[in-house]
Every structure is written in structure tokens, then in C-alpha cells.
Design an enzyme around this catalytic site. Structure first.
Site, PDB file in Angstrom:
ATOM      1  N   GLU A 147      10.127  12.713  38.623  1.00 18.41           N
ATOM      2  CA  GLU A 147       9.500  12.139  37.431  1.00 18.41           C
ATOM      3  C   GLU A 147      10.049  10.733  37.171  1.00 18.41           C
ATOM      4  O   GLU A 147       9.361   9.890  36.614  1.00 18.41           O
ATOM      5  CB  GLU A 147       9.719  13.046  36.204  1.00 18.41           C
ATOM      6  CG  GLU A 147       8.747  12.741  35.077  1.00 18.41           C
ATOM      7  CD  GLU A 147       8.736  13.795  33.965  1.00 18.41           C
ATOM      8  OE1 GLU A 147       7.817  14.641  33.933  1.00 18.41           O
ATOM      9  OE2 GLU A 147       9.651  13.763  33.120  1.00 18.41           O
TER      10      GLU A 147
ATOM     11  N   HIS B  67      17.535  32.226  55.603  1.00 19.97           N
ATOM     12  CA  HIS B  67      16.655  33.265  56.136  1.00 19.97           C
ATOM     13  C   HIS B  67      15.207  32.966  55.766  1.00 19.97           C
ATOM     14  O   HIS B  67      14.362  33.865  55.756  1.00 19.97           O
ATOM     15  CB  HIS B  67      17.108  34.628  55.608  1.00 19.97           C
ATOM     16  CG  HIS B  67      18.532  34.899  55.972  1.00 19.97           C
ATOM     17  ND1 HIS B  67      18.899  35.430  57.178  1.00 19.97           N
ATOM     18  CD2 HIS B  67      19.693  34.613  55.321  1.00 19.97           C
ATOM     19  CE1 HIS B  67      20.225  35.506  57.250  1.00 19.97           C
ATOM     20  NE2 HIS B  67      20.729  35.005  56.129  1.00 19.97           N
TER      21      HIS B  67
ATOM     22  N   GLU C 182       2.148  22.895  25.695  1.00 24.47           N
ATOM     23  CA  GLU C 182       2.776  24.178  26.040  1.00 24.47           C
ATOM     24  C   GLU C 182       3.726  24.627  24.924  1.00 24.47           C
ATOM     25  O   GLU C 182       3.709  25.774  24.473  1.00 24.47           O
ATOM     26  CB  GLU C 182       3.592  24.049  27.336  1.00 24.47           C
ATOM     27  CG  GLU C 182       2.768  23.814  28.588  1.00 24.47           C
ATOM     28  CD  GLU C 182       2.584  22.344  28.904  1.00 24.47           C
ATOM     29  OE1 GLU C 182       2.560  21.510  27.955  1.00 24.47           O
ATOM     30  OE2 GLU C 182       2.458  22.012  30.084  1.00 24.47           O
TER      31      GLU C 182
ATOM     32  N   LYS D 293      10.882  16.478  22.158  1.00 26.68           N
ATOM     33  CA  LYS D 293      11.143  15.123  21.678  1.00 26.68           C
ATOM     34  C   LYS D 293       9.909  14.587  20.944  1.00 26.68           C
ATOM     35  O   LYS D 293      10.002  14.025  19.867  1.00 26.68           O
ATOM     36  CB  LYS D 293      11.502  14.237  22.875  1.00 26.68           C
ATOM     37  CG  LYS D 293      11.873  12.834  22.520  1.00 26.68           C
ATOM     38  CD  LYS D 293      12.277  12.076  23.760  1.00 26.68           C
ATOM     39  CE  LYS D 293      12.200  10.595  23.489  1.00 26.68           C
ATOM     40  NZ  LYS D 293      12.377   9.806  24.709  1.00 26.68           N
TER      41      LYS D 293
ATOM     42  N   LYS E 137      -2.791  15.850  31.353  1.00 23.45           N
ATOM     43  CA  LYS E 137      -2.816  16.325  29.956  1.00 23.45           C
ATOM     44  C   LYS E 137      -4.138  15.933  29.299  1.00 23.45           C
ATOM     45  O   LYS E 137      -4.763  16.726  28.601  1.00 23.45           O
ATOM     46  CB  LYS E 137      -1.668  15.711  29.153  1.00 23.45           C
ATOM     47  CG  LYS E 137      -0.277  16.173  29.562  1.00 23.45           C
ATOM     48  CD  LYS E 137       0.767  15.569  28.624  1.00 23.45           C
ATOM     49  CE  LYS E 137       2.170  15.733  29.125  1.00 23.45           C
ATOM     50  NZ  LYS E 137       3.179  15.020  28.359  1.00 23.45           N
TER      51      LYS E 137
ATOM     52  N   GLY F 118      13.531  12.441  28.112  1.00 24.49           N
ATOM     53  CA  GLY F 118      13.502  13.903  28.104  1.00 24.49           C
ATOM     54  C   GLY F 118      14.353  14.506  29.206  1.00 24.49           C
ATOM     55  O   GLY F 118      15.146  15.429  28.976  1.00 24.49           O
ATOM     56  N   ARG F 119      14.231  13.989  30.426  1.00 30.25           N
ATOM     57  CA  ARG F 119      14.956  14.592  31.561  1.00 30.25           C
ATOM     58  C   ARG F 119      16.438  14.227  31.570  1.00 30.25           C
ATOM     59  O   ARG F 119      17.174  14.664  32.447  1.00 30.25           O
ATOM     60  CB  ARG F 119      14.260  14.227  32.885  1.00 30.25           C
ATOM     61  CG  ARG F 119      14.016  12.751  33.090  1.00 30.25           C
ATOM     62  CD  ARG F 119      13.049  12.483  34.239  1.00 30.25           C
ATOM     63  NE  ARG F 119      12.666  11.078  34.309  1.00 30.25           N
ATOM     64  CZ  ARG F 119      11.663  10.534  33.639  1.00 30.25           C
ATOM     65  NH1 ARG F 119      10.936  11.267  32.817  1.00 30.25           N
ATOM     66  NH2 ARG F 119      11.369   9.250  33.770  1.00 30.25           N
TER      67      ARG F 119
END
Ligand code: F6P
Length: 538
Positions: A347, A378, A206, A200, A506, A261-262
Site C-alpha cells: 500500500e 511443505h 466495512e 481513522k 470503493k 493508517g498502516r
């Protein structure tokens, strides 16, 4: 919302009886504490609630700003106040958007144009009509993105495995750890690979580093600027930065600042899902989410699934002080759901300042974690069942599988239901003791082993049943969690749509990177300084 409500909630928790007893006393408890919406069935009867506490929670929801905030959100108000943005991701799943406008902009026309462009690209790829610069058919798409530009799409592509209908494979590259990009490129041929940079902001480190690495890979294979611009696409709201990178306007799909974004799987950021399951199935994903939107907007709170789930969360976090929430899909294909919900919830609501700038005096988002059942049984279910930690858990199961191994699916379901039952009823000393005697132990042996078998029970869970794990119901499921998180944010009076906290790391990584790469060494705390020295061997 006055501060006293939180202490009232906490004191009310002390009145709560045992779940085992509640079920014994009321054979209709499951009917009374269950709700259906859009085909999804939520059994919330195995929660630490009774009529009194449930009424208090309902009243709490009525007095909260859920309704006002929802109206403001739908009206296009800037409910994301710190970024001065509307929050309109819900409109992206609306079928007919033609008349939508925001701040005098014809948003509906833009959404439609974007949908058409996205659908055309999907069709071209499905029909093997997208040729690379060497006239070879595109067979692979690399999707570069992180956080909201990756998690939902990776999860949905995995969840909808039985719906894969594409001749094209999608490869997700998110982490800055270069092994991801290396391993991905090792399998691919640039002649037949399309790259999509999903960001966006078009400023995420990254994503940009991975994009540069992949562009270099093209160059190393002899691709010139024209070839690269033919093979690279972007989904972004920063068209200028994408253009600077070398992506032409015709290969750019928009996302708007009013889509967080999410919450962006419904936008062109959802492209990899559309590529893999096809346009018609992608429409179904949107339709399922839209159905949940309508349920959320129209249903009274007592039968409103997102509100109910939000209230239960508030009850546990702010009343009981349980700080963790497990998401346990009994579905291998939904195994990425917990990490998707992790970003969605943590977030959004991991905040300690209210919308008005004042500090909160109560806990907010829980720690979200989980994995697919039965694997978790387990691993960490021992802790869920016998430690003194209480972790409310959402068990999620599709009723009808997309395969023919029905008996094995029944065993999966039996395990799912048994876990919720075990958490709820536990095992008393007497039950454990009798069990040991029945297995042939002496009374002394039975007494000494039985104490280790006792399980306190009274541990809360929700069970959420989907008719099938189809695009439609997956859409409803995602929207359900979005709305749950929205309601909790409204009750906590926080802005669920910004994420300033992630910025600090960041910012700090920049001077550290400079120090690591020998460009600059500024005063740092002794720990960071010594870590850099160890890393650089100085
Ligand atoms: O982690 C912070 C964040 O801004 C998320 O909210 C977002 O989903 C992710 O980074 C990726 O951002 P972008 O799409 O701008 O690259």
C-alpha cells in the site's frame, strides 16, 4: 536521480558470480555482510552481491533522497504531498513528547493526554473495574477495524501470546463478510462486552457496517442509547462522525492526520495490543521501535539495517527484475507478519507516479507474501528451490523461545538455516548423482533421477535473528520494515504515505451495491452486468 542509474544497476547484475563460489572464496563473507542493530542480527551474506555491486548500491543510496526525505519527515514537512500531511508516526514511540508541536499545535500535550486515557482504560479493564450498563464486569472487547486499523494489532496480539496478561479477551472484526461478526457475537454477551470502532476516517464501509451490526445486536438485547454509548468507544480523527454514531467524547481516543493508517499501531489504534499485554509491555513495544528509529537516523548507510534491506530490495526489483519478496517468519506466533508487511509495503510503495506527478519508468513495490516456517516448506518451498522464479526471502527467527521445548526449537532453527543454505548452494547434478549411487542405485538409475534432484541454488535470502520475540524486539522489527519501505519509497521518488489506488474499488462498489439491492440500475460493462444478473437471479 537520473534514469541511467537503473540501467547501470541492471547491467551490473550480469557481473554477479555464484554465491556458492563467493562463500568458498571468502570464509569471512558472513562477517562482512552482516549487521546488528537494537539486538537484531541481520545476515545478508546469502545475497547476490559482491564488493563492487555493494559499493554501487551504497553510492546509489548516498545520491538518493533518503537523507533529505528523512530530514523533511522529522521536521514535520508535508512529505505526504498529495494529502498535504506530515508523517510523524515515528514520534508516537518517542518517550518524551512533551515539547512537540506541529503547525503551532501543542501535539505533545495531545499525545500525552491520549496516552494517559488509553493507559487508564487498560488499567480499568485489567483491574476488572470497567462495569457494563448492567453492572457486570467487562470480559470482552470487540475491535472493529480494517487494514491499518486491524492488521498490525492482530499480528502483534498473536506474536506476543506469551505476554498475554489480561483478564479481557479481544475479538477482531474486520471483513465485511457477515460471518465474522456473526461468529464473534455468537460467543459474546453484550452485558460484558465493550466495542471499539477503530477508523481513522470513520468512513470505511466495512467498519461502519460491522459497527452497525454490533450496535443492532446491543439494541436487540434491550440496550438503550445510554447503554450503547457506555459500551462503545472509538479511535478516530473524525470525532464528529463518531459522535453522530452515538459515541461520547469521553469514550473517544484521537488519532491525527499525520499518522498513516498502516503506521498507526503506535497510536491509540494499538489499544488492543495494550489491553492484551498490559501498559508496561506496550511501552516496551514503543521503546523497541524508538531504538530502531535512532539506529536508522544515526547510523551510516553501510551499517544501517533498514538502508541495507532497502538496497537489497532495490537491487532485486530494479536490477534483476525479481518482482516478489517472501517474508518467512520461523515462528508460529509471527504467522500474521507477512500479511501485515503486505499492507505496509504494497500500500505504501505500490505506485507508478512519482511525488512530482511524473510516471515512474521503473518497477516499484514487490508482491509480498509468505507464511510461517516450517509450514511453508511443505507447500511453496518446492517452487522457491527448483522453479526458475527467484523470490528473495527474509527468514526471521527468535533465538530464545518463550517455552521450555528447546530441542524442538533447535529443530525449527535448523530448518530455517537449512532452507537459506539450500537456496544459496543448491545441489549440482554431480552431487545428486553421487547421492543416488550412495543410496544403492545403478549408474543408469542414478543418472535418470539425478536430473530431477538438481537445485540451481544462487537464490538470495536474508536471515534476521531476534534475541526473543518480546514486545521490545517486535517493536524494533516492525520499525525496521517501516524504515526499509520508507527508504525504498525515497529511492523510487514516490509518496509512500498515500493510497489513492484503493479508492477506485470503493467508489465502484457503491453503484454495484445499488444494483444488487434493486435500488438503481445504471449502464455497466457486460461482465459486471451479467455477474449482477447471476447474483440476483434476474
Ligand atoms: O484500504 C485503505 C485504507 O484507507 C487503509 O489505508 C487504512 O488502513 C484502512 O483503509 C482503514 O481506514 P480507516 O482507519 O480510516 O477505517
Amino acid at each position: 536521480m537520473s534514469g541511467s542509474i537503473w540501467s547501470a544497476l541492471a547491467s551490473q547484475t550480469k557481473q554477479q558470480g555464484s554465491l556458492r563460489q563467493a562463500f568458498a572464496e571468502d570464509p569471512k563473507r558472513a562477517q562482512r555482510f552482516s549487521v546488528s542493530a537494537c539486538g537484531l542480527y541481520l545476515d545478508y551474506s546469502k545475497n547476490l552481491i559482491d564488493d563492487t555491486s555493494w559499493q554501487i548500491l551504497q553510492d546509489f543510496a548516498q545520491q538518493s533522497s533518503i537523507k533529505a526525505k528523512l530530514s523533511a519527515m522529522l521536521a514535520g514537512d508535508k512529505v505526504n504531498n498529495t494529502e498535504q500531511r506530515a508523517v510523524w508516526h515515528m514520534l508516537l514511540r518517542q518517550k518524551d513528547v512533551s515539547n512537540l508541536s506541529l503547525d503551532n499545535q501543542a501535539i505533545g500535550a495531545e499525545i500525552n493526554a491520549c496516552r494517559e486515557k488509553m493507559a487508564a482504560l487498560v488499567e480499568q479493564l485489567h483491574n476488572k473495574n470497567y462495569l457494563g450498563y448492567n453492572n457486570k464486569v467487562i470480559t470482552d472487547v470487540i475491535w472493529i477495524g480494517i487494514g491499518g486499523s486491524l492488521l498490525g494489532m492482530e499480528m502483534a496480539v498473536e506474536a506476543l501470546t506469551p505476554y498475554h496478561s489480561s483478564p479481557v479477551q479481544v475479538h477482531f472484526v474486520g471483513n465485511i463478510d457477515p460471518v465474522v461478526v456473526n461468529d464473534t457475537l455468537a460467543k459474546l454477551n453484550p452485558d460484558t462486552t465493550l466495542v471499539c470502532i477503530a477508523s481513522k476516517s470513520f468512513g470505511t464501509e466495512e467498519t461502519l457496517q460491522n459497527a452497525l451490526a454490533i450496535r443492532q445486536w446491543f439494541t436487540d438485547h434491550g440496550a438503550n442509547a445510554a447503554a450503547i454509548s457506555h459500551h462503545f468507544w472509538a479511535v478516530t480523527s473524525n470525532i464528529a462522525a463518531a459522535a453522530d454514531f452515538g459515541i461520547k467524547a469521553s469514550n473517544t481516543l484521537p488519532i491525527w492526520d499525520w499518522v498513516g493508517g498502516r503506521f498507526s499501531i503506535w497510536s491509540a489504534i494499538g489499544l488492543p495490543v495494550a489491553i492484551i499485554i498490559g501498559n508496561a509491555n506496550f511501552q516496551q513495544l514503543l521503546a523497541g521501535a524508538e531504538a530502531m528509529d535512532q539506529h536508522f537516523i544515526q547510523s551510516p548507510f553501510h551499517s544501517n539495517m533498514p538502508v541495507i534491506m532497502a538496497l537489497l530490495g532495490i537491487w532485486y526489483i530494479n536490477g534483476f527484475g525479481f518482482k516478489s519478496q517472501a517474508i518467512l517468519p520461523y515462528s508460529h506466533y509471527l504467522r500474521l507478519l507477512p500479511s501485515y508487511i503486505q499492507q505496509l509495503d504494497m500500500e505504501s510503495n505500490g505506485k507508478s507516479v512519482k511525488t512530482d506527478g511524473h510516471n515512474v519508468s521503473y518497477a516499484t513495490a514487490p508482491v509480498i507474501w509468505g507464511d510461517a516456517g516450517t509450514n511453508g516448506q511443505h507447500a511453496y518451498h518446492q517452487l522457491l528451490l527448483q522453479s526458475d522464479l527467484v523470490v528473495p526471502a527474509d527468514f526471521i527467527l527468535a533465538i530464545k523461545p518463550e517455552h521450555q521445548r528447546h530441542e524442538q526449537h533447535q529443530r525449527l532453527a535448523a530448518n530455517c538455516f537449512a532452507q537459506t543454505q539450500a537456496l544459496m548452494q543448491g545441489k549440482t547434478f554431480t552431487e545428486a548423482y553421487q547421492e543416488c549411487l550412495a543410496q544403492g542405485q545403478t549408474p543408469e538409475q542414478a543418472a535418470s533421477l539425478a536430473v530431477h534432484k538438481v537445485s540451481a541454488g544462487n537464490k538470495p535470502s536474508n536471515t534476521l535473528l531476534l534475541p526473543t520475540l518480546s514486545p521490545y524486539y517486535l517493536g524494533s522489527l516492525i520499525a525496521l520494515y517501516e524504515h526499509k519501505i520508507f527508504c525504498q519509497g525515497a529511492m523510487w521518488q514516490i509518496n509512500s504515505f498515500d493510497q489513492w489506488g484503493v479508492e477506485l474499488g470503493k467508489q465502484l462498489s457503491k453503484p454495484i451495491f445499488q444494483a444488487l439491492s434493486g435500488q438503481h440500475n445504471q449502464e455497466l460493462d457486460s461482465s459486471t452486468d451479467s455477474l449482477i444478473r447471476h447474483f440476483t437471479n434476474k
